[in-house]
Scaffold this motif. Structure first.
Motif, PDB file in Angstrom:
ATOM      1  N   GLY A  14       0.780  -1.240   0.000  1.00 36.13           N
ATOM      2  CA  GLY A  14       0.000   0.000   0.000  1.00 36.13           C
ATOM      3  C   GLY A  14       0.803   1.276   0.000  1.00 36.13           C
ATOM      4  N   MET A  15       2.150   1.153  -0.063  1.00 35.34           N
ATOM      5  CA  MET A  15       2.954   2.362  -0.025  1.00 35.34           C
ATOM      6  C   MET A  15       4.174   2.295  -0.945  1.00 35.34           C
ATOM      7  N   HIS A  16       4.722   1.134  -1.149  1.00 38.64           N
ATOM      8  CA  HIS A  16       5.839   0.950  -2.077  1.00 38.64           C
ATOM      9  C   HIS A  16       5.290   0.283  -3.335  1.00 38.64           C
ATOM     10  N   TYR A  17       5.601   0.859  -4.477  1.00 39.42           N
ATOM     11  CA  TYR A  17       5.008   0.396  -5.722  1.00 39.42           C
ATOM     12  C   TYR A  17       6.007  -0.390  -6.558  1.00 39.42           C
ATOM     13  N   ASP A  18       5.466  -1.155  -7.497  1.00 37.95           N
ATOM     14  CA  ASP A  18       6.297  -1.956  -8.400  1.00 37.95           C
ATOM     15  C   ASP A  18       7.236  -1.068  -9.202  1.00 37.95           C
ATOM     16  N   GLY A  19       8.257  -1.682  -9.733  1.00 36.60           N
ATOM     17  CA  GLY A  19       9.261  -0.973 -10.513  1.00 36.60           C
ATOM     18  C   GLY A  19       8.693  -0.187 -11.670  1.00 36.60           C
ATOM     19  N   ALA A  20       7.580  -0.635 -12.248  1.00 34.25           N
ATOM     20  CA  ALA A  20       7.003   0.057 -13.403  1.00 34.25           C
ATOM     21  C   ALA A  20       6.664   1.510 -13.080  1.00 34.25           C
ATOM     22  N   VAL A  21       6.211   1.782 -11.859  1.00 35.56           N
ATOM     23  CA  VAL A  21       5.866   3.151 -11.454  1.00 35.56           C
ATOM     24  C   VAL A  21       7.122   4.020 -11.452  1.00 35.56           C
ATOM     25  N   TYR A  22       8.193   3.506 -10.858  1.00 32.84           N
ATOM     26  CA  TYR A  22       9.425   4.285 -10.753  1.00 32.84           C
ATOM     27  C   TYR A  22      10.160   4.354 -12.093  1.00 32.84           C
ATOM     28  N   GLU A  23      10.029   3.301 -12.909  1.00 35.70           N
ATOM     29  CA  GLU A  23      10.607   3.351 -14.255  1.00 35.70           C
ATOM     30  C   GLU A  23       9.936   4.438 -15.085  1.00 35.70           C
ATOM     31  N   ALA A  24       8.623   4.578 -14.940  1.00 30.20           N
ATOM     32  CA  ALA A  24       7.914   5.656 -15.645  1.00 30.20           C
ATOM     33  C   ALA A  24       8.434   7.016 -15.183  1.00 30.20           C
ATOM     34  N   ALA A  25       8.691   7.156 -13.878  1.00 30.91           N
ATOM     35  CA  ALA A  25       9.230   8.424 -13.355  1.00 30.91           C
ATOM     36  C   ALA A  25      10.617   8.698 -13.935  1.00 30.91           C
ATOM     37  N   VAL A  26      11.434   7.663 -14.079  1.00 36.47           N
ATOM     38  CA  VAL A  26      12.766   7.843 -14.678  1.00 36.47           C
ATOM     39  C   VAL A  26      12.638   8.283 -16.132  1.00 36.47           C
ATOM     40  N   HIS A  27      11.689   7.717 -16.861  1.00 42.80           N
ATOM     41  CA  HIS A  27      11.470   8.138 -18.250  1.00 42.80           C
ATOM     42  C   HIS A  27      11.060   9.608 -18.314  1.00 42.80           C
ATOM     43  N   ILE A  28      10.207  10.035 -17.399  1.00 38.90           N
ATOM     44  CA  ILE A  28       9.788  11.439 -17.356  1.00 38.90           C
ATOM     45  C   ILE A  28      10.989  12.333 -17.057  1.00 38.90           C
ATOM     46  N   LEU A  29      11.809  11.921 -16.087  1.00 38.27           N
ATOM     47  CA  LEU A  29      13.002  12.683 -15.724  1.00 38.27           C
ATOM     48  C   LEU A  29      13.948  12.802 -16.925  1.00 38.27           C
ATOM     49  N   LEU A  30      14.225  11.679 -17.580  1.00 40.75           N
ATOM     50  CA  LEU A  30      15.137  11.707 -18.727  1.00 40.75           C
ATOM     51  C   LEU A  30      14.566  12.528 -19.878  1.00 40.75           C
ATOM     52  N   ASN A  31      13.267  12.434 -20.092  1.00 37.57           N
ATOM     53  CA  ASN A  31      12.628  13.226 -21.139  1.00 37.57           C
ATOM     54  C   ASN A  31      12.754  14.720 -20.843  1.00 37.57           C
ATOM     55  N   ALA A  32      12.568  15.107 -19.584  1.00 37.48           N
ATOM     56  CA  ALA A  32      12.714  16.523 -19.203  1.00 37.48           C
ATOM     57  C   ALA A  32      14.143  16.995 -19.456  1.00 37.48           C
ATOM     58  N   LEU A  33      15.120  16.158 -19.123  1.00 40.43           N
ATOM     59  CA  LEU A  33      16.517  16.527 -19.368  1.00 40.43           C
ATOM     60  C   LEU A  33      16.809  16.631 -20.857  1.00 40.43           C
ATOM     61  N   LEU A  34      16.254  15.724 -21.639  1.00 43.10           N
ATOM     62  CA  LEU A  34      16.461  15.751 -23.088  1.00 43.10           C
ATOM     63  C   LEU A  34      15.843  17.003 -23.702  1.00 43.10           C
TER      64      LEU A  34
END
Length: 113
Positions: free
Chosen positions: A83-103
């Motif tokens: 109920g508080m820690h999510y699967d890797g897919a959630v954090y992988e999506a956040a990494v994609h957003i971060l990398l996209n912002a940097l790009l």
């Protein structure tokens, strides 16, 4: 002999990110301590302090929000076992957003040279 510095210098601000809190699913919190400390009241208080702090760029601060709340909400209970820690897919999506912002930032800076 060096003279006085004239003109202005363009200072590039670094890209800084704030990792937001996920949605809490109270019924899935698996310890009494989590149920006591990680409740909706605490979550809303944290969120309120964050928004009032002016840390986030949308409120005049330097940090871009990685919105784990939205990502975890969209993924839902199937993406967490406690109920508080999510699967890797959630954090992988956040990494994609971060990398996209940097790009995007890097292309904007290259285009303005």
């Amino acid at each position: 002999m060096d003279g006085p510095v004239t003109g202005s210098v363009s200072v590039r601000s670094p890209h800084l990110f704030w990792l937001g809190m996920p949605i809490l699913i109270n019924g899935m919190l698996n310890t009494e301590e989590k149920r006591e400390k990680m409740n909706d009241e605490m979550w809303h208080a944290y969120d309120s302090v964050l928004h009032n702090s002016r840390l986030l760029r949308r409120y005049g601060g330097p940090l871009l929000l990685l919105d784990i709340q939205s990502l975890s909400w969209n993924c839902g209970p199937r993406c967490t076992i406690d109920g508080m820690h999510y699967d890797g897919a959630v954090y992988e999506a956040a990494v994609h957003i971060l990398l996209n912002a940097l790009l995007i930032e890097s292309h904007q800076k290259l285009g303005s040279l």
